[in-house]
Design a protein around this motif. Structure first.
Motif: not given
Length: 272
Positions: A211-224
């Protein structure tokens, strides 16, 4: 001249901020780059402290390393919600197994890592510069995953050391990173080790990072991240014939917990 440099610096920072807001790819690369830089610099600064305090390679250094790494989450806006921490307070040696999702696992590991606990890692990590040095000083046990014979010999020695030195051993039974939101089939090494030493297995499950980290989608945000430490599974009286059943039992229990923590239906078809 100084004012000019400050203005240029401010302009660069502003540009990076705008790019991070507009481009997920730029945001991902910069955050990963900062994470790696943080690991390298903190390792270089922490290694001398470990040498001064404890004199060399020892599991006691993990207390120092843990204190440093636990600050990382504040840089990335990550929050950990831990349940069942008391299960890690079991006296004596034990095998701790957990799911392995990404390079960010180190932060989650240090959130719950008990004292006198060593990790098992791939041999290649030893050559990762200052990071390799700090995990070597922390007593990490390195195995050659390409050599089954070597890995078995190392794990046999670990079983003896675990009992004689009264330490816990943390293993990732999937054997590699897996950021899919599910578990890969477990390798049996950790469970052979637990049965051989007749020590309990303590499962630790981290909710999915997707939900906050996914290299395939270039996703890296804050999260729990939700973390749940499950009750120990006893192995006293078990033999090598019971290893497969023990492995399957642990896999299914951890998989159901992973789905629950991640808000995913547990009725998903079993892929094991």
């Amino acid at each position: 001249m100084a004012v000019g440099w400050l203005l240029w610096g401010a302009a660069v920072l502003l540009l990076l901020h705008v790019l991070m807001e507009l481009s997920p790819a730029v945001n991902f690369v910069l955050r990963i780059g900062f994470y790696l830089l943080l690991c390298i610099v903190s390792s270089a600064l922490t290694a001398p402290v470990c040498l001064l305090v404890n004199g060399g390679r020892t599991v006691k250094n993990m207390r120092i390393i843990k204190t440093v790494v636990k600050t990382f989450k504040y840089f990335f806006g990550l929050r950990f919600e831990v349940k069942g921490r008391e299960h890690l307070e079991v006296e004596g040696p034990a095998i701790i197994v957990s799911n392995h999702q990404s390079m960010l696992d180190m932060m989650g590991l240090m959130e719950v890592l008990p004292n006198d606990c060593v990790q098992v890692g791939k041999k290649e990590l030893m050559y990762a510069g200052t990071v390799g040095l700090i995990i070597y000083l922390g007593g990490v046990i390195f195995i050659n995953r390409k050599s089954t014979t070597n890995a078995k010999m190392v794990m046999s020695e670990v079983a003896k050391t675990m009992v004689t030195e009264n330490v816990k051993v943390w293993v990732y039974p999937e054997g590699t990173r897996n950021c899919t939101g599910d578990l890969l089939p477990f390798k049996k090494g950790a469970f052979h080790l637990a049965v051989q030493a007749q020590v309990p297995v303590i499962p630790v499950v981290y909710s999915s990072f997707t939900s906050f980290y996914n290299p395939k989608k270039n996703l890296f945000t804050s999260g729990k991240i939700k973390v749940e430490v499950l009750p120990p599974i006893e192995t006293k009286g078990l033999t090598s014939d019971d290893v497969s059943d023990l492995t399957d039992r642990c896999f299914h229990t951890m998989r159901e917990t992973l789905f629950r923590l991640s808000g995913r239906p547990s009725t998903v078809k079993d892929s094991s």
